[in-house]
Scaffold this active site. Structure first.
Site, PDB file in Angstrom:
ATOM      1  N   TYR A  40      10.084 -12.926  46.330  1.00 53.59           N
ATOM      2  CA  TYR A  40       9.612 -13.942  47.494  1.00 53.59           C
ATOM      3  C   TYR A  40      10.739 -14.003  48.259  1.00 53.59           C
ATOM      4  CZ  TYR A  40       7.771 -18.006  49.873  1.00 53.59           C
ATOM      5  OH  TYR A  40       7.370 -18.816  50.977  1.00 53.59           O
ATOM      6  N   ASN A  61      13.938  -5.705  38.305  1.00 56.84           N
ATOM      7  CA  ASN A  61      13.036  -5.150  37.172  1.00 56.84           C
ATOM      8  C   ASN A  61      11.570  -4.911  37.354  1.00 56.84           C
ATOM      9  OD1 ASN A  61      12.226  -7.729  36.672  1.00 56.84           O
ATOM     10  ND2 ASN A  61      12.954  -7.993  34.506  1.00 56.84           N
ATOM     11  N   SER A 160      17.692 -24.812  41.852  1.00 56.29           N
ATOM     12  CA  SER A 160      16.572 -25.637  42.319  1.00 56.29           C
ATOM     13  C   SER A 160      16.771 -26.938  41.957  1.00 56.29           C
ATOM     14  CB  SER A 160      15.435 -25.231  41.386  1.00 56.29           C
ATOM     15  OG  SER A 160      14.425 -25.905  41.197  1.00 56.29           O
ATOM     16  N   TYR A 186      12.301 -24.109  32.094  1.00 54.20           N
ATOM     17  CA  TYR A 186      12.692 -23.386  33.470  1.00 54.20           C
ATOM     18  C   TYR A 186      13.943 -24.242  33.990  1.00 54.20           C
ATOM     19  CZ  TYR A 186      12.749 -22.226  38.115  1.00 54.20           C
ATOM     20  OH  TYR A 186      13.162 -22.002  39.534  1.00 54.20           O
ATOM     21  N   LYS A 190      17.847 -23.485  34.600  1.00 53.27           N
ATOM     22  CA  LYS A 190      18.645 -23.705  35.950  1.00 53.27           C
ATOM     23  C   LYS A 190      19.870 -24.354  35.781  1.00 53.27           C
ATOM     24  CE  LYS A 190      16.585 -20.892  38.140  1.00 53.27           C
ATOM     25  NZ  LYS A 190      17.146 -19.783  39.131  1.00 53.27           N
ATOM     26  N   TYR A 214      17.281 -25.033  46.205  1.00 54.66           N
ATOM     27  CA  TYR A 214      16.358 -25.028  46.999  1.00 54.66           C
ATOM     28  C   TYR A 214      14.945 -26.334  46.484  1.00 54.66           C
ATOM     29  CZ  TYR A 214      17.516 -20.145  46.664  1.00 54.66           C
ATOM     30  OH  TYR A 214      18.130 -18.909  46.529  1.00 54.66           O
TER      31      TYR A 214
HETATM   32  N1  LIG Z   1       9.901 -20.034  44.808  1.00 53.31           N
HETATM   33  C1  LIG Z   1      10.360 -21.298  44.273  1.00 53.31           C
HETATM   34  O1  LIG Z   1       9.696 -22.318  44.590  1.00 53.31           O
HETATM   35  C2  LIG Z   1      11.812 -21.422  44.018  1.00 53.31           C
HETATM   36  C3  LIG Z   1      12.131 -22.935  44.015  1.00 53.31           C
HETATM   37  C4  LIG Z   1      13.610 -23.073  43.679  1.00 53.31           C
HETATM   38  C5  LIG Z   1      14.159 -22.212  43.064  1.00 53.31           C
HETATM   39  N2  LIG Z   1      13.681 -20.954  42.919  1.00 53.31           N
HETATM   40  C6  LIG Z   1      14.892 -19.792  42.340  1.00 53.31           C
HETATM   41  O2  LIG Z   1      14.789 -18.747  43.399  1.00 53.31           O
HETATM   42  C7  LIG Z   1      14.911 -17.610  42.828  1.00 53.31           C
HETATM   43  C8  LIG Z   1      14.049 -16.490  43.405  1.00 53.31           C
HETATM   44  O3  LIG Z   1      12.448 -16.989  43.215  1.00 53.31           O
HETATM   45  P1  LIG Z   1      11.152 -16.712  44.083  1.00 53.31           P
HETATM   46  O4  LIG Z   1      10.380 -17.350  44.228  1.00 53.31           O
HETATM   47  O5  LIG Z   1      11.707 -15.574  45.115  1.00 53.31           O
HETATM   48  O6  LIG Z   1      10.870 -15.612  42.681  1.00 53.31           O
HETATM   49  P2  LIG Z   1      10.186 -14.238  42.460  1.00 53.31           P
HETATM   50  O7  LIG Z   1       9.750 -14.016  41.235  1.00 53.31           O
HETATM   51  O8  LIG Z   1       9.356 -13.833  43.627  1.00 53.31           O
HETATM   52  O9  LIG Z   1      11.635 -13.099  42.585  1.00 53.31           O
HETATM   53  C9  LIG Z   1      12.381 -12.862  41.456  1.00 53.31           C
HETATM   54  C10 LIG Z   1      12.391 -11.635  41.293  1.00 53.31           C
HETATM   55  O10 LIG Z   1      13.533 -11.410  40.260  1.00 53.31           O
HETATM   56  C11 LIG Z   1      13.070 -10.202  39.361  1.00 53.31           C
HETATM   57  N3  LIG Z   1      13.476 -10.389  38.055  1.00 53.31           N
HETATM   58  C12 LIG Z   1      13.161 -11.312  37.131  1.00 53.31           C
HETATM   59  N4  LIG Z   1      13.975 -11.259  36.036  1.00 53.31           N
HETATM   60  C13 LIG Z   1      14.768 -10.299  36.334  1.00 53.31           C
HETATM   61  C14 LIG Z   1      15.620  -9.422  35.484  1.00 53.31           C
HETATM   62  N5  LIG Z   1      15.877 -10.171  34.266  1.00 53.31           N
HETATM   63  N6  LIG Z   1      16.205  -8.396  36.069  1.00 53.31           N
HETATM   64  C15 LIG Z   1      16.129  -8.094  37.354  1.00 53.31           C
HETATM   65  N7  LIG Z   1      15.160  -8.601  38.245  1.00 53.31           N
HETATM   66  C16 LIG Z   1      14.439  -9.705  37.549  1.00 53.31           C
HETATM   67  C17 LIG Z   1      11.639 -10.468  39.396  1.00 53.31           C
HETATM   68  O11 LIG Z   1      10.717  -9.142  39.246  1.00 53.31           O
HETATM   69  C18 LIG Z   1      11.279 -10.773  40.879  1.00 53.31           C
HETATM   70  O12 LIG Z   1      11.253  -9.840  41.976  1.00 53.31           O
HETATM   71  C19 LIG Z   1      14.830 -18.046  41.150  1.00 53.31           C
HETATM   72  O13 LIG Z   1      15.979 -17.857  40.674  1.00 53.31           O
HETATM   73  C20 LIG Z   1      14.016 -18.938  41.227  1.00 53.31           C
HETATM   74  O14 LIG Z   1      14.381 -19.701  40.173  1.00 53.31           O
HETATM   75  C21 LIG Z   1      12.496 -20.573  43.340  1.00 53.31           C
END
Ligand SMILES: NC(=O)c1ccc[n+]([C@@H]2O[C@H](COP(=O)([O-])OP(=O)(O)OC[C@H]3O[C@@H](n4cnc5c(N)ncnc54)[C@H](O)[C@@H]3O)[C@@H](O)[C@H]2O)c1
Length: 376
Positions: A40, A61, A160, A186, A190, A214
């Site tokens: 995302y 992945n 986060s 989780y 982080k 974030y």
């Molecule tokens: N969306 C939120 O609310 C939010 C809030 C705070 C922090 N974050 C952080 O932001 C980052 C992105 O979040 P997002 O919402 O885009 O999540 P998401 O799940 O949409 O994207 C994460 C991507 O990482 C890939 N992935 C996971 N493990 C992997 C690995 N071992 N090797 C390669 N690829 C891998 C997944 O396939 C996915 O496409 C994350 O680190 C999350 O912890 C997200």
């Protein structure tokens, strides 16, 4: 698409990528490795990177982003290419796979890494803590080892607001203590990763690290062609609301109606995904500046708190649909109100969130109604 059309479009994309790589070498363009770039936040950030002329290499992945089959790029990135008219180099690589990472760093001359790849479900992390520590903490450590070996020392890390735990004061500044009263693995994954990143900069002055904390990213690209597409039942509010609006789910459960907030529901700092994506570009500019050393942390939020009911009403306005909801018990570990003081990012990154809740809801709805089943 017919097989011939698919073949032509595949060839065009490959030619675009070759041309792009040659251009990037010729005009000294910086190359950014984006881990988890099919997801995302990653996919929206890749749009901004390409629009600002960076070369982008993505690894993912595919554990939480959809590709028609494993040999193809994630659907999100194909749409990013259509939106920007630029090619993205993609590898189906796990950050825990040292050999694959090594190969990638040998092929590409990477200037900086934006590290999104992680598992992110709070409830799943409670059930499978070891998976979360292995993927998020050990995976990042592995990535850092390979980066060091290849002398790539710039990294922007997706952290986060969960690292703050239960707030001692609001709005949350970057000085608020972290790592205390964290309620789930989780959040701890982080926090631990942040600590690793701080430790490595203390022992090696080559590292340049920006931790972005974030708040609650929501919304979608205004075109409606990319957005949030969780594989399972959504853990976050907005995709859940939008799936109720589009008829994929019957009702929204609102956890808790007795919080000490204006309407009894939880209050969060929601931030439009496009604003968040731009935040990464500002962080890159900072990290590449000559003066930057060591590590810095920035909150990325709007500074405003909206309740769950505020979001439901805004979504009803944006979609013209009624959102069926029901109050249920509070979830253990949920906090009544969380919002950011984002003034440090304004001062030091020249970044400020521009979009309000109406745009967040309009863009979410635009994405959801055009793609009722996400990328599938
Ligand atoms: N969306 C939120 O609310 C939010 C809030 C705070 C922090 N974050 C952080 O932001 C980052 C992105 O979040 P997002 O919402 O885009 O999540 P998401 O799940 O949409 O994207 C994460 C991507 O990482 C890939 N992935 C996971 N493990 C992997 C690995 N071992 N090797 C390669 N690829 C891998 C997944 O396939 C996915 O496409 C994350 O680190 C999350 O912890 C997200």
């Amino acid at each position: 698409m017919t097989p011939t059309e698919k073949c032509i479009s595949g060839t065009i994309i490959i030619l675009l990528i070759i041309a792009d790589t040659l251009y990037s070498i010729a005009d000294n363009r910086k190359t950014i490795l984006v881990t988890g770039g099919g997801g995302y936040i990653g996919s929206h950030t890749v749009v901004e990177l390409l629009n600002r002329n960076y070369s982008v290499v993505v690894i993912d992945n595919l554990s939480n982003c959809y590709a028609r089959n494993p040999s193809e790029k994630p659907e999100s990135l194909k749409r990013v290419e259509d939106l920007t008219g630029r090619g993205v180099v993609f590898y189906d690589v796990d950050i825990r796979n040292t050999a694959a990472l090594e190969k990638l760093f040998q092929i590409h001359s990477i200037d900086a890494v934006i590290h999104f790849a992680a598992l992110k479900s709070v409830s799943e992390s409670v059930e499978k803590p070891a998976d979360y520590y292995e993927n998020n903490v050990a995976g990042t450590n592995n990535l850092l080892q390979v980066m060091k070996k290849h002398k790539v020392y710039c990294i922007i890390y997706s952290s986060s607001a969960t690292v703050y735990g239960e707030p001692e004061f609001l709005p949350l500044t970057e000085r608020h203590p972290t790592g205390q009263k964290l309620t789930n693995p989780y959040g701890r994954s982080k926090y631990f990763t942040e600590e690793i990143l701080k430790d490595i900069t203390a022992t090696n002055s080559e590292w340049r690290v920006i931790l972005l904390r974030y708040f609650n990213p929501v919304g979608a690209h205004p075109s409606g062609s990319i957005g949030e597409d969780p594989f399972d039942i959504p853990n976050n509010l907005m995709p859940y609301i939008s799936q109720v609006a589009v008829g994929r789910r019957s009702k929204l459960n609102i956890f808790g109606s007795d919080y000490p907030t204006k309407d009894g529901t939880g209050v969060r700092d929601f931030i439009h995904i496009s604003d968040l994506a731009v935040g990464h570009l500002r962080a890159l500019k900072k990290i590449f500046s000559n003066k930057f050393k060591g590590w810095k942390v920035y909150n990325l939020g709007t500074g405003k708190g909206y309740s769950v009911l505020d979001m439901v009403k805004a979504f009803e306005r944006a979609s013209g649909r009624r959102i069926n909801y029901e109050f249920t018990k509070r979830r253990p570990g949920d906090i009544s109100a969380v919002y950011a003081d984002a003034s440090l990012a304004k001062r030091e990154l020249n970044w400020k969130a521009e979009k309000g809740i109406d745009e967040m809801c309009e863009d979410t709805w635009n994405w959801q109604r055009r793609n009722p089943n996400g990328y599938r």
